[in-house]
Scaffold this motif. Sequence first.
Motif, mmCIF file in Angstrom:
data_model
loop_
_atom_site.group_PDB
_atom_site.id
_atom_site.type_symbol
_atom_site.label_atom_id
_atom_site.label_comp_id
_atom_site.label_asym_id
_atom_site.label_seq_id
_atom_site.Cartn_x
_atom_site.Cartn_y
_atom_site.Cartn_z
ATOM 1 N N UNK A 1 -7.173 -24.457 17.315
ATOM 2 C CA UNK A 1 -7.548 -25.873 17.377
ATOM 3 C C UNK A 1 -8.389 -26.285 16.179
ATOM 4 N N UNK A 2 -9.246 -25.395 15.699
ATOM 5 C CA UNK A 2 -10.115 -25.722 14.566
ATOM 6 C C UNK A 2 -9.340 -25.879 13.261
ATOM 7 N N UNK A 3 -8.098 -25.385 13.231
ATOM 8 C CA UNK A 3 -7.299 -25.436 12.002
ATOM 9 C C UNK A 3 -6.245 -26.543 12.032
ATOM 10 N N UNK A 4 -6.311 -27.393 13.023
ATOM 11 C CA UNK A 4 -5.285 -28.427 13.149
ATOM 12 C C UNK A 4 -5.672 -29.745 12.485
ATOM 13 N N UNK A 5 -6.921 -29.854 12.045
ATOM 14 C CA UNK A 5 -7.361 -31.078 11.385
ATOM 15 C C UNK A 5 -8.491 -30.756 10.424
ATOM 16 N N UNK A 6 -8.791 -31.689 9.538
ATOM 17 C CA UNK A 6 -9.851 -31.474 8.571
ATOM 18 C C UNK A 6 -9.311 -31.002 7.234
ATOM 19 N N UNK A 7 -10.210 -30.828 6.290
ATOM 20 C CA UNK A 7 -9.806 -30.530 4.918
ATOM 21 C C UNK A 7 -9.223 -29.133 4.751
ATOM 22 N N UNK A 8 -9.453 -28.248 5.710
ATOM 23 C CA UNK A 8 -8.919 -26.887 5.594
ATOM 24 C C UNK A 8 -7.635 -26.676 6.375
ATOM 25 N N UNK A 9 -7.170 -27.671 7.072
ATOM 26 C CA UNK A 9 -5.929 -27.526 7.831
ATOM 27 C C UNK A 9 -4.745 -27.386 6.878
ATOM 28 N N UNK A 10 -3.788 -26.555 7.254
ATOM 29 C CA UNK A 10 -2.569 -26.438 6.457
ATOM 30 C C UNK A 10 -1.900 -27.795 6.319
ATOM 31 N N UNK A 11 -1.382 -28.120 5.141
ATOM 32 C CA UNK A 11 -1.148 -27.266 3.962
ATOM 33 C C UNK A 11 -2.222 -27.366 2.872
ATOM 34 N N UNK A 12 -3.485 -27.405 3.232
ATOM 35 C CA UNK A 12 -4.543 -27.408 2.217
ATOM 36 C C UNK A 12 -4.341 -26.231 1.266
ATOM 37 N N UNK A 13 -4.636 -26.452 -0.004
ATOM 38 C CA UNK A 13 -4.284 -25.470 -1.039
ATOM 39 C C UNK A 13 -4.903 -24.099 -0.778
ATOM 40 N N UNK A 14 -6.214 -24.060 -0.521
ATOM 41 C CA UNK A 14 -6.869 -22.770 -0.308
ATOM 42 C C UNK A 14 -6.354 -22.082 0.952
ATOM 43 N N UNK A 15 -6.097 -22.856 1.989
ATOM 44 C CA UNK A 15 -5.586 -22.287 3.240
ATOM 45 C C UNK A 15 -4.173 -21.756 3.048
ATOM 46 N N UNK A 16 -3.368 -22.501 2.311
ATOM 47 C CA UNK A 16 -2.013 -22.026 2.012
ATOM 48 C C UNK A 16 -2.064 -20.741 1.188
ATOM 49 N N UNK A 17 -2.984 -20.689 0.259
ATOM 50 C CA UNK A 17 -3.110 -19.479 -0.567
ATOM 51 C C UNK A 17 -3.487 -18.286 0.308
ATOM 52 N N UNK A 18 -4.389 -18.511 1.259
ATOM 53 C CA UNK A 18 -4.769 -17.431 2.169
ATOM 54 C C UNK A 18 -3.586 -17.023 3.039
ATOM 55 N N UNK A 19 -2.865 -17.998 3.562
ATOM 56 C CA UNK A 19 -1.664 -17.714 4.346
ATOM 57 C C UNK A 19 -0.679 -16.873 3.560
ATOM 58 N N UNK A 20 -0.432 -17.258 2.328
ATOM 59 C CA UNK A 20 0.513 -16.540 1.473
ATOM 60 C C UNK A 20 0.040 -15.119 1.204
ATOM 61 N N UNK A 21 -1.260 -14.965 0.961
ATOM 62 C CA UNK A 21 -1.810 -13.645 0.638
ATOM 63 C C UNK A 21 -1.757 -12.713 1.843
ATOM 64 N N UNK A 22 -2.087 -13.241 3.018
ATOM 65 C CA UNK A 22 -2.035 -12.412 4.232
ATOM 66 C C UNK A 22 -0.598 -12.022 4.544
ATOM 67 N N UNK A 23 0.324 -12.953 4.419
ATOM 68 C CA UNK A 23 1.727 -12.646 4.735
ATOM 69 C C UNK A 23 2.287 -11.602 3.780
ATOM 70 N N UNK A 24 1.849 -11.626 2.531
ATOM 71 C CA UNK A 24 2.278 -10.614 1.565
ATOM 72 C C UNK A 24 1.706 -9.246 1.943
ATOM 73 N N UNK A 25 0.439 -9.223 2.340
ATOM 74 C CA UNK A 25 -0.167 -7.958 2.777
ATOM 75 C C UNK A 25 0.576 -7.413 3.997
ATOM 76 N N UNK A 26 0.881 -8.279 4.950
ATOM 77 C CA UNK A 26 1.562 -7.855 6.168
ATOM 78 C C UNK A 26 2.943 -7.298 5.845
ATOM 79 N N UNK A 27 3.672 -7.980 4.965
ATOM 80 C CA UNK A 27 5.004 -7.497 4.573
ATOM 81 C C UNK A 27 4.914 -6.137 3.898
ATOM 82 N N UNK A 28 3.873 -5.929 3.090
ATOM 83 C CA UNK A 28 3.686 -4.629 2.447
ATOM 84 C C UNK A 28 3.406 -3.530 3.455
#
Length: 344
Positions: A150-177
């Motif tokens: 719920x805390x990630x559904x609104x506000x400046x950090x909600x996706x697709x905010x740039x920093x949040x998207x970058x974190x999403x991308x980085x975690x998904x890459x780690x998980x795939x590895x």
Amino acid sequence: MLSLTRSVRYLIPFALGLATATASAATTPRQQWKTDIGQGYQQLASSAHVLEQTASHYCDSPSADTRQQLEAAWKTAFLDWQAVRFVDFGPIEQNSRAWQLQFWPDHKNLVARKVSYALKQDKPVDAAFVDQAGVALQGFPAIEYLLYDADMQQGERALPAADTCHLLDTISTHLAGTADALASDWQAFGDYYVSMDEYTEKTVAAAINGLEILQDKRLAAPMGVRPPHKRNKYLGDAWRSENSVAAMRASIAGFKQYMVPGLTQLLNDAGHPELADKLVEQTDSTLAKANDLPDAMAPFLKTDEGYRKLQSLFIDVIQLEQVVEDRIAPALGITRGFNSSDGD
């Protein structure tokens, strides 16, 4: 735009691993398990890479459609992990890989704290940050938090905010590895696994352990079966995405797909066809019960009628666990000198 480099990086080892698994005709129970578990790990690696690519695509071109694709890719990969989650020996033990894939249970809400901390950094986090941050930031629950909390559904950090998207991308890459390494290491481990008689007992024990965790932690705990007898959806896994029942269903289906064929062969070879038939019958009954329920657990905890449906599944899971531990294991001369429910 999807990354061609990422696609090629995945497709080559997956194709080689699948060819190896297909070419190896399973002639013994451990050979059957080697092949089946290997296919489960390859499926996880495949869907983890789709998740990685879909996250990148969403962040490049955010829209309602790409968001839906991202959520579907997360769910598919997460459920592929649930299907093979019962395997608690071999390469999964290296580098806390099970915890890297799914930090759970999370009684202290560490996933939320780690994600929040990462998003408060002065600059976007990189792969080294995620590598060093610990398992709470490295797997499916962290991505689930970004997508569904719920805390990630609104506000400046909600996706697709740039920093949040970058974190999403980085975690998904780690998980795939992590999934890649797991699938590759299982292939390397396979011959040793087949050659060692002790792994028959370890494999059956892993199945029992997985069923006990399903019974005690993933069902009984949120249902409030034991003291203090309070129903609590937050004790289930994947509650943020409302996939607690879907996750359990996938684990039962994975038990049927990756465990039952080798175990029925072992029982038939040992002269216990009646137990093999009972195993198949109870597995099918339990899976059918799970298939009749929607994905989310929370609605079932709110009404007596819904709760009774969870109780029915709970009873079937108990019966399946009892078939394996109380009937099959003794018939095969397998003993367990520990309480496997003490660990996940």
